[in-house]
Design a protein around this motif. Structure first.
Motif, PDB file in Angstrom:
ATOM      1  N   SER A 186       0.833  -1.179   0.000  1.00  0.00           N
ATOM      2  CA  SER A 186       0.000   0.000   0.000  1.00  0.00           C
ATOM      3  C   SER A 186       0.875   1.239   0.000  1.00  0.00           C
ATOM      4  O   SER A 186       2.063   1.190   0.300  1.00  0.00           O
ATOM      5  CB  SER A 186      -0.904   0.000   1.246  1.00  0.00           C
ATOM      6  N   ASN A 187       0.270   2.386  -0.331  1.00  0.00           N
ATOM      7  CA  ASN A 187       1.008   3.640  -0.277  1.00  0.00           C
ATOM      8  C   ASN A 187       1.366   3.980   1.150  1.00  0.00           C
ATOM      9  O   ASN A 187       0.524   3.923   2.040  1.00  0.00           O
ATOM     10  CB  ASN A 187       0.166   4.766  -0.884  1.00  0.00           C
ATOM     11  N   ILE A 188       2.619   4.346   1.384  1.00  0.00           N
ATOM     12  CA  ILE A 188       3.088   4.685   2.721  1.00  0.00           C
ATOM     13  C   ILE A 188       3.293   6.190   2.789  1.00  0.00           C
ATOM     14  O   ILE A 188       4.092   6.750   2.054  1.00  0.00           O
ATOM     15  CB  ILE A 188       4.407   3.956   3.047  1.00  0.00           C
ATOM     16  N   LEU A 244       4.357  -3.501   8.245  1.00  0.00           N
ATOM     17  CA  LEU A 244       4.970  -4.813   8.422  1.00  0.00           C
ATOM     18  C   LEU A 244       6.163  -4.987   7.488  1.00  0.00           C
ATOM     19  O   LEU A 244       6.101  -4.614   6.311  1.00  0.00           O
ATOM     20  CB  LEU A 244       3.951  -5.921   8.151  1.00  0.00           C
ATOM     21  N   VAL A 245       7.240  -5.576   8.019  1.00  0.00           N
ATOM     22  CA  VAL A 245       8.431  -5.868   7.229  1.00  0.00           C
ATOM     23  C   VAL A 245       8.640  -7.377   7.249  1.00  0.00           C
ATOM     24  O   VAL A 245       8.955  -7.962   8.292  1.00  0.00           O
ATOM     25  CB  VAL A 245       9.671  -5.142   7.784  1.00  0.00           C
ATOM     26  N   GLY A 246       8.446  -7.998   6.099  1.00  0.00           N
ATOM     27  CA  GLY A 246       8.569  -9.444   6.004  1.00  0.00           C
ATOM     28  C   GLY A 246       8.198  -9.912   4.606  1.00  0.00           C
ATOM     29  O   GLY A 246       8.224  -9.134   3.652  1.00  0.00           O
ATOM     30  N   CYS A 247       7.853 -11.179   4.495  1.00  0.00           N
ATOM     31  CA  CYS A 247       7.483 -11.770   3.213  1.00  0.00           C
ATOM     32  C   CYS A 247       5.972 -11.646   3.012  1.00  0.00           C
ATOM     33  O   CYS A 247       5.194 -12.206   3.785  1.00  0.00           O
ATOM     34  CB  CYS A 247       7.904 -13.236   3.164  1.00  0.00           C
ATOM     35  N   LYS A 248       5.582 -10.919   1.967  1.00  0.00           N
ATOM     36  CA  LYS A 248       4.158 -10.685   1.724  1.00  0.00           C
ATOM     37  C   LYS A 248       3.405 -11.991   1.499  1.00  0.00           C
ATOM     38  O   LYS A 248       2.297 -12.191   2.017  1.00  0.00           O
ATOM     39  CB  LYS A 248       4.004  -9.757   0.511  1.00  0.00           C
ATOM     40  N   ILE A 277       2.799 -13.692   4.742  1.00  0.00           N
ATOM     41  CA  ILE A 277       1.750 -13.003   5.501  1.00  0.00           C
ATOM     42  C   ILE A 277       0.371 -13.439   5.006  1.00  0.00           C
ATOM     43  O   ILE A 277      -0.525 -13.751   5.802  1.00  0.00           O
ATOM     44  CB  ILE A 277       1.914 -11.473   5.381  1.00  0.00           C
ATOM     45  N   PHE A 278       0.192 -13.485   3.669  1.00  0.00           N
ATOM     46  CA  PHE A 278      -1.098 -13.897   3.108  1.00  0.00           C
ATOM     47  C   PHE A 278      -1.404 -15.352   3.435  1.00  0.00           C
ATOM     48  O   PHE A 278      -2.552 -15.713   3.727  1.00  0.00           O
ATOM     49  CB  PHE A 278      -1.097 -13.664   1.596  1.00  0.00           C
ATOM     50  N   GLN A 279      -0.388 -16.220   3.389  1.00  0.00           N
ATOM     51  CA  GLN A 279      -0.604 -17.625   3.731  1.00  0.00           C
ATOM     52  C   GLN A 279      -1.005 -17.785   5.191  1.00  0.00           C
ATOM     53  O   GLN A 279      -1.909 -18.567   5.516  1.00  0.00           O
ATOM     54  CB  GLN A 279       0.665 -18.423   3.441  1.00  0.00           C
ATOM     55  N   THR A 280      -0.324 -17.052   6.070  1.00  0.00           N
ATOM     56  CA  THR A 280      -0.649 -17.120   7.501  1.00  0.00           C
ATOM     57  C   THR A 280      -2.064 -16.617   7.745  1.00  0.00           C
ATOM     58  O   THR A 280      -2.826 -17.196   8.535  1.00  0.00           O
ATOM     59  CB  THR A 280       0.360 -16.289   8.317  1.00  0.00           C
ATOM     60  N   TYR A 281      -2.425 -15.539   7.063  1.00  0.00           N
ATOM     61  CA  TYR A 281      -3.784 -14.990   7.177  1.00  0.00           C
ATOM     62  C   TYR A 281      -4.817 -16.042   6.778  1.00  0.00           C
ATOM     63  O   TYR A 281      -5.798 -16.273   7.491  1.00  0.00           O
ATOM     64  CB  TYR A 281      -3.897 -13.751   6.289  1.00  0.00           C
ATOM     65  N   LYS A 304      -4.431  -7.275   2.438  1.00  0.00           N
ATOM     66  CA  LYS A 304      -4.569  -6.349   1.310  1.00  0.00           C
ATOM     67  C   LYS A 304      -4.722  -4.907   1.796  1.00  0.00           C
ATOM     68  O   LYS A 304      -4.442  -3.967   1.047  1.00  0.00           O
ATOM     69  CB  LYS A 304      -5.774  -6.733   0.459  1.00  0.00           C
ATOM     70  N   LYS A 305      -5.155  -4.746   3.029  1.00  0.00           N
ATOM     71  CA  LYS A 305      -5.388  -3.416   3.583  1.00  0.00           C
ATOM     72  C   LYS A 305      -4.252  -2.959   4.506  1.00  0.00           C
ATOM     73  O   LYS A 305      -4.341  -1.905   5.125  1.00  0.00           O
ATOM     74  CB  LYS A 305      -6.706  -3.399   4.352  1.00  0.00           C
TER      75      LYS A 305
END
Length: 340
Positions: free
Chosen positions: A2-4, A45-49, A52-56, A71-72
């Protein structure tokens, strides 16, 4: 990603996700879903996207329906180079967590957030990956060229009393402790503890633990109290006449008043605002017994606030989605509070 927005980051917590073979990503996502989390916090968050999606997805499959949709979320994506097996640390998991922490630290030094929260890493995995640091605290000190201190802080859910323990020495072998305990070190640690405690009480009560059983029993069970600690304490009292410091206190009783204050409906006046422990396990054993789910590892001395849960990677339950997020919530809330 996302935009930071970087113009106003006073509420942004940069979160390094720790060892991907552990529970880091799980407890971060669970913490972000908690009603106990300060709602002002904006996570980065700093990590593997992909991880993160798999864990979610797996959390949703296990019935955790309120987990925030990745996604948000703002995510700095640093992909895993190889597949990681939950519960099995190796050089790949160590390399990943090391990279994530380096990048998270650079982000906060660039002003992209107001504080850093780190999920647990495996020191063994770091060593397998060729990174010979004894912990995240030591790496952060190296990256910032700062003298760091490890403090554990917790707020009692029963009465709001704040419990603080600072470690004079951290990740060193037990046999080397005496070599590290110098007048300069102990004085510096007492000054550091006082500065932190004064954030919450202008005239805090400080306790310092003895090194030997019964605090040396006047030299009959060790001479460190008589030769080193007592002269340092007496000199420190002269330099800080408005502060009450008690010690050296026998280690087996040093935390009793803190345990009492933690569990009471209302706090008592004899509980210290801060305790100086002389070595890692001397401080961590009572901290974890008294406040395991609430305690937060806080690194002092850095040019930014850094907190972490007081537990490790929990490899035995990694991938089983049984991990409690309470200490991670406390780490996030304390990081926001101390930074603001």
């Amino acid at each position: 990603m996302s935009n930071i927005h970087t113009s106003n980051n006073k509420n942004t917590l940069i979160i390094s996700l720790g060892d991907p073979a552990g529970i880091g990503t799980e407890i971060v996502l669970k913490a972000l879903a908690s009603k106990h989390l300060n709602q002002n916090i904006k996570p980065l968050l700093v990590g593997c996207k992909n991880n993160i999606f798999q864990t979610y997805s797996k959390l949703i499959d296990h019935g955790f329906t309120n987990i925030p949709d990745p996604k948000k979320l703002d995510i700095i994506d640093i992909p895993l180079e190889k597949k990681i097996i939950p519960g099995i640390v190796d050089k790949n998991s160590g390399s990943a967590s090391f990279k994530w922490l380096i990048n998270a630290t650079n982000l906060i030094l660039e002003g992209k957030g107001n504080s850093l929260v780190t999920a647990p890493i495996s020191k063994i995995a770091w060593h397998k990956a060729g990174h010979k640091f004894t912990g995240q605290t030591e790496l952060l000190g190296k990256l910032t060229n700062k003298k760091t201190s490890m403090l554990f802080t917790a707020i009692s859910p029963k009465n709001g009393w704040r419990f603080n323990t600072l470690l004079a020495t951290t990740h060193i072998p037990l046999e080397q402790i005496n070599n590290y305990l110098t007048k300069e070190l102990i004085t510096y640690k007492l000054d550091t503890l006082l500065t932190f405690c004064r954030k919450f009480n202008k005239n805090p009560l400080i306790h310092i633990a003895g090194l030997n059983p019964h605090a040396g029993e006047e030299g009959t069970i060790g001479i460190e109290e008589q030769k080193l600690l007592i002269p340092i304490i007496n000199e420190w009292k002269k330099d800080n006449p408005d502060i009450t410091i008690n010690g050296p206190i026998p280690p087996d009783s040093c935390w009793i008043s803190s345990a009492d204050a933690w569990s009471r409906i209302s706090t008592t006046n004899n509980a210290p605002d801060g305790i100086l422990a002389l070595y890692h396990d001397q401080g961590l054993i009572p901290v974890k017994l008294i406040a395991f789910d609430e305690a937060v590892n806080t690194t002092l001395g850095l040019p930014f606030i850094r907190t972490s849960p007081d537990h490790g990677t929990a490899l035995d339950i990694a991938g089983k989605f049984k991990a409690r997020e309470t200490s991670m919530i406390a780490a996030m809330n304390n990081a926001w509070l101390l930074a603001n």
